[in-house]
Design a protein around this motif. Structure first.
Motif, PDB file in Angstrom:
ATOM      1  N   LYS A 132       0.832  -1.206   0.000  1.00  0.00           N
ATOM      2  CA  LYS A 132       0.000   0.000   0.000  1.00  0.00           C
ATOM      3  C   LYS A 132       0.874   1.267   0.000  1.00  0.00           C
ATOM      4  O   LYS A 132       0.687   2.165  -0.826  1.00  0.00           O
ATOM      5  CB  LYS A 132      -0.922  -0.022   1.233  1.00  0.00           C
ATOM      6  CG  LYS A 132      -1.936   1.083   1.234  1.00  0.00           C
ATOM      7  CD  LYS A 132      -2.812   1.042   2.479  1.00  0.00           C
ATOM      8  CE  LYS A 132      -3.637   2.323   2.531  1.00  0.00           C
ATOM      9  NZ  LYS A 132      -4.054   2.651   3.873  1.00  0.00           N
ATOM     10  N   THR A 133       1.830   1.317   0.917  1.00  0.00           N
ATOM     11  CA  THR A 133       2.692   2.505   1.006  1.00  0.00           C
ATOM     12  C   THR A 133       3.619   2.603  -0.206  1.00  0.00           C
ATOM     13  O   THR A 133       3.911   3.694  -0.689  1.00  0.00           O
ATOM     14  CB  THR A 133       3.505   2.475   2.320  1.00  0.00           C
ATOM     15  OG1 THR A 133       2.646   2.085   3.383  1.00  0.00           O
ATOM     16  CG2 THR A 133       4.086   3.827   2.626  1.00  0.00           C
ATOM     17  N   ARG A 134       4.065   1.463  -0.700  1.00  0.00           N
ATOM     18  CA  ARG A 134       4.912   1.482  -1.907  1.00  0.00           C
ATOM     19  C   ARG A 134       4.160   2.110  -3.080  1.00  0.00           C
ATOM     20  O   ARG A 134       4.725   2.881  -3.844  1.00  0.00           O
ATOM     21  CB  ARG A 134       5.302   0.058  -2.293  1.00  0.00           C
ATOM     22  CG  ARG A 134       6.388  -0.536  -1.451  1.00  0.00           C
ATOM     23  CD  ARG A 134       6.831  -1.867  -2.030  1.00  0.00           C
ATOM     24  NE  ARG A 134       7.964  -2.374  -1.304  1.00  0.00           N
ATOM     25  CZ  ARG A 134       7.925  -3.417  -0.469  1.00  0.00           C
ATOM     26  NH1 ARG A 134       6.805  -4.071  -0.286  1.00  0.00           N
ATOM     27  NH2 ARG A 134       9.018  -3.820   0.156  1.00  0.00           N
ATOM     28  N   PHE A 135       2.902   1.759  -3.221  1.00  0.00           N
ATOM     29  CA  PHE A 135       2.114   2.300  -4.332  1.00  0.00           C
ATOM     30  C   PHE A 135       1.897   3.806  -4.165  1.00  0.00           C
ATOM     31  O   PHE A 135       1.918   4.546  -5.153  1.00  0.00           O
ATOM     32  CB  PHE A 135       0.765   1.551  -4.446  1.00  0.00           C
ATOM     33  CG  PHE A 135       0.854   0.265  -5.227  1.00  0.00           C
ATOM     34  CD1 PHE A 135       1.832  -0.671  -4.965  1.00  0.00           C
ATOM     35  CD2 PHE A 135      -0.051  -0.013  -6.244  1.00  0.00           C
ATOM     36  CE1 PHE A 135       1.927  -1.859  -5.685  1.00  0.00           C
ATOM     37  CE2 PHE A 135       0.033  -1.194  -6.976  1.00  0.00           C
ATOM     38  CZ  PHE A 135       1.024  -2.120  -6.689  1.00  0.00           C
ATOM     39  N   LYS A 173       3.511   6.434  -6.942  1.00  0.00           N
ATOM     40  CA  LYS A 173       2.643   7.408  -7.624  1.00  0.00           C
ATOM     41  C   LYS A 173       3.159   8.843  -7.438  1.00  0.00           C
ATOM     42  O   LYS A 173       3.221   9.622  -8.399  1.00  0.00           O
ATOM     43  CB  LYS A 173       1.228   7.280  -7.046  1.00  0.00           C
ATOM     44  CG  LYS A 173       0.161   8.012  -7.803  1.00  0.00           C
ATOM     45  CD  LYS A 173      -1.187   7.667  -7.206  1.00  0.00           C
ATOM     46  CE  LYS A 173      -2.281   8.475  -7.856  1.00  0.00           C
ATOM     47  NZ  LYS A 173      -3.593   8.195  -7.271  1.00  0.00           N
ATOM     48  N   GLU A 174       3.566   9.163  -6.205  1.00  0.00           N
ATOM     49  CA  GLU A 174       4.038  10.528  -5.954  1.00  0.00           C
ATOM     50  C   GLU A 174       5.387  10.779  -6.634  1.00  0.00           C
ATOM     51  O   GLU A 174       5.647  11.882  -7.118  1.00  0.00           O
ATOM     52  CB  GLU A 174       4.124  10.779  -4.438  1.00  0.00           C
ATOM     53  CG  GLU A 174       4.416  12.222  -4.060  1.00  0.00           C
ATOM     54  CD  GLU A 174       3.388  13.229  -4.584  1.00  0.00           C
ATOM     55  OE1 GLU A 174       2.210  12.851  -4.767  1.00  0.00           O
ATOM     56  OE2 GLU A 174       3.763  14.392  -4.813  1.00  0.00           O
ATOM     57  N   CYS A 175       6.234   9.760  -6.665  1.00  0.00           N
ATOM     58  CA  CYS A 175       7.527   9.908  -7.351  1.00  0.00           C
ATOM     59  C   CYS A 175       7.310  10.148  -8.847  1.00  0.00           C
ATOM     60  O   CYS A 175       8.029  10.941  -9.465  1.00  0.00           O
ATOM     61  CB  CYS A 175       8.407   8.677  -7.136  1.00  0.00           C
ATOM     62  SG  CYS A 175       9.106   8.604  -5.482  1.00  0.00           S
ATOM     63  N   ASN A 202      -1.011   1.811 -20.992  1.00  0.00           N
ATOM     64  CA  ASN A 202      -2.252   2.205 -20.305  1.00  0.00           C
ATOM     65  C   ASN A 202      -2.092   2.235 -18.781  1.00  0.00           C
ATOM     66  O   ASN A 202      -3.083   2.177 -18.046  1.00  0.00           O
ATOM     67  CB  ASN A 202      -3.392   1.260 -20.701  1.00  0.00           C
ATOM     68  CG  ASN A 202      -3.085  -0.186 -20.336  1.00  0.00           C
ATOM     69  OD1 ASN A 202      -1.957  -0.507 -19.962  1.00  0.00           O
ATOM     70  ND2 ASN A 202      -4.080  -1.056 -20.433  1.00  0.00           N
ATOM     71  N   CYS A 203      -0.845   2.346 -18.303  1.00  0.00           N
ATOM     72  CA  CYS A 203      -0.630   2.381 -16.845  1.00  0.00           C
ATOM     73  C   CYS A 203      -1.322   3.619 -16.275  1.00  0.00           C
ATOM     74  O   CYS A 203      -1.043   4.743 -16.705  1.00  0.00           O
ATOM     75  CB  CYS A 203       0.864   2.426 -16.517  1.00  0.00           C
ATOM     76  SG  CYS A 203       1.190   2.642 -14.752  1.00  0.00           S
ATOM     77  N   PRO A 204      -2.201   3.442 -15.277  1.00  0.00           N
ATOM     78  CA  PRO A 204      -2.918   4.599 -14.729  1.00  0.00           C
ATOM     79  C   PRO A 204      -2.006   5.559 -13.963  1.00  0.00           C
ATOM     80  O   PRO A 204      -2.365   6.702 -13.718  1.00  0.00           O
ATOM     81  CB  PRO A 204      -3.953   3.955 -13.788  1.00  0.00           C
ATOM     82  CG  PRO A 204      -3.431   2.608 -13.477  1.00  0.00           C
ATOM     83  CD  PRO A 204      -2.598   2.167 -14.646  1.00  0.00           C
ATOM     84  N   VAL A 205      -0.820   5.100 -13.591  1.00  0.00           N
ATOM     85  CA  VAL A 205       0.087   5.952 -12.811  1.00  0.00           C
ATOM     86  C   VAL A 205       1.070   6.707 -13.711  1.00  0.00           C
ATOM     87  O   VAL A 205       1.218   7.921 -13.606  1.00  0.00           O
ATOM     88  CB  VAL A 205       0.851   5.117 -11.754  1.00  0.00           C
ATOM     89  CG1 VAL A 205       1.883   5.971 -11.028  1.00  0.00           C
ATOM     90  CG2 VAL A 205      -0.129   4.518 -10.751  1.00  0.00           C
ATOM     91  N   CYS A 206       1.756   5.987 -14.601  1.00  0.00           N
ATOM     92  CA  CYS A 206       2.802   6.657 -15.397  1.00  0.00           C
ATOM     93  C   CYS A 206       2.460   6.741 -16.881  1.00  0.00           C
ATOM     94  O   CYS A 206       3.250   7.286 -17.662  1.00  0.00           O
ATOM     95  CB  CYS A 206       4.158   5.987 -15.203  1.00  0.00           C
ATOM     96  SG  CYS A 206       4.353   4.421 -16.073  1.00  0.00           S
ATOM     97  N   GLY A 207       1.298   6.228 -17.269  1.00  0.00           N
ATOM     98  CA  GLY A 207       0.943   6.203 -18.687  1.00  0.00           C
ATOM     99  C   GLY A 207       0.861   7.574 -19.334  1.00  0.00           C
ATOM    100  O   GLY A 207       1.082   7.715 -20.536  1.00  0.00           O
ATOM    101  N   GLY A 208       0.583   8.608 -18.532  1.00  0.00           N
ATOM    102  CA  GLY A 208       0.390   9.948 -19.098  1.00  0.00           C
ATOM    103  C   GLY A 208       1.647  10.783 -19.224  1.00  0.00           C
ATOM    104  O   GLY A 208       1.602  11.904 -19.727  1.00  0.00           O
ATOM    105  N   ILE A 209       2.789  10.274 -18.757  1.00  0.00           N
ATOM    106  CA  ILE A 209       4.001  11.133 -18.813  1.00  0.00           C
ATOM    107  C   ILE A 209       4.990  10.663 -19.874  1.00  0.00           C
ATOM    108  O   ILE A 209       4.908   9.565 -20.360  1.00  0.00           O
ATOM    109  CB  ILE A 209       4.725  11.233 -17.449  1.00  0.00           C
ATOM    110  CG1 ILE A 209       5.294   9.874 -17.008  1.00  0.00           C
ATOM    111  CG2 ILE A 209       3.808  11.793 -16.387  1.00  0.00           C
ATOM    112  CD1 ILE A 209       6.348   9.989 -15.939  1.00  0.00           C
TER     113      ILE A 209
END
Lengths: 245, 66
Positions: A132-135, A139-141, A238-245
């Motif tokens: 949980k904390t890793r995710f 995401k913040e990184c 399609n990664c919801p975390v890094c897909g947009g960068i």
């Protein structure tokens, strides 16, 4: 801001300056790194990052030292049982290297405070024991475009992933949904030792620009047959975390 | 034939299937898709990807401890 190395620092770091030069040592001196979790992984990575001369280390952990930690959490001794890990860790690291700054914080990373912690540093080291904390950190990184050095261990087995936002896969690309948490896991003390050392090595490489960081590689250590494997891993479009960068 | 190596169990099996979805394979082996990484011929694939006759698949558990 330019920094200079003192005579004492030139002597202390002499052997690694022979390897990567004074400019790289100055980059380490300027660097700020957070180690989240000073258990088996964090004990080892923090020791080597302190020894290498990373200018500022922030240690975050809310736990106290237990007797059952001592087979692997090598920053601590029997007389430290019952004390906060970050307090003992900060003192030990300062004893090892008084040239650096070490801040120990009794806290846990949450959705609410992660932004502040990550904004204070150049790089984040994963010493955690839960997904949980890793995710949250991954995401913040990605959001702040800061490197995140992940490792996880169990028994005689462990994995390492170097996340450089935009340049390779993030933790979410490899593990798309939150795995089930495991409370008390079996572990041989040397396993987090090996993975923690690999993490520290990658941190030093990234901060100094020396060598090639293990981007796009999932590194699997298996002590049962003593193998260290490298598996090519790609970003998920399609990664919801890094897909947009 | 699809060759499958399960890293944590140190064993290798052979499947007679010509084609299988990764998620189906994971479940067939008794895992959940969120606890393993599936590697097909050296590259990580998603649970929706297909695995074909002749492929070599490795099932790699992810460890959570620190």
């Amino acid at each position: 801001m330019s920094v200079e190395l003192t005579e004492k620092e030139l002597e202390r770091y002499g052997r690694q300056i022979m390897l990567f030069g004074e400019e790289s040592q100055k980059r380490l001196k300027k660097a700020r790194v957070i180690i989240v979790g000073v258990g088996g992984l964090g004990s080892v990575s923090s020791l080597y990052l302190a020894a290498a001369g990373v200018g500022k280390l922030i240690l975050v952990d809310k736990e106290r030292i237990e007797l059952s930690n001592l087979n692997r959490q090598i920053l601590y001794t029997t007389k430290d049982v019952g004390k906060y890990k970050v307090e003992v860790a900060a003192r030990r690291l300062k004893e090892l290297n008084p040239e650096i700054e070490v801040e120990g914080v009794v806290d846990e990373i949450t959705e609410d405070n992660v932004k502040d912690y990550v904004s204070k540093v150049d790089l984040v080291v994963d010493g955690l024991d839960n997904w949980k904390t890793r995710f949250i950190l991954n995401k913040e990184c990605i959001r702040q475009k800061k490197p995140f050095i992940h490792a996880g261990i169990r028994g005689m087995y462990g994995q390492l992933l170097v996340v450089i936002p935009g340049k390779g896969p993030c933790l979410n690309c490899i593990i798309p949904s939150l795995p089930e948490e495991e409370k008390a896991f079996p572990v041989l003390g040397t396993t987090p030792g090996i993975l923690g050392l690999l993490q520290a090595t990658e941190v030093i490489k990234i901060l100094t620009n020396y060598g090639t960081p293990a981007i796009g590689k999932l590194i699997i250590y298996d002590g049962m047959d003593l193998s260290l494997r490298e598996i090519k891993v790609n970003r998920r479009p399609n990664c919801p975390v890094c897909g947009g960068i | 034939m699809i060759r499958v190596k399960i890293i944590s169990r140190a064993k290798e099996i052979e499947l007679k299937e010509n084609k299988i979805i990764a998620e189906k394979l994971i479940r067939k082996l008794g895992f959940s898709p969120d606890e393993v990484v599936v590697v097909r011929n050296g590259e990580v694939i998603t649970e929706d990807d297909e695995i074909y006759d002749g492929d070599f698949v490795e099932i790699i558990p992810v460890a959570s401890g620190g």
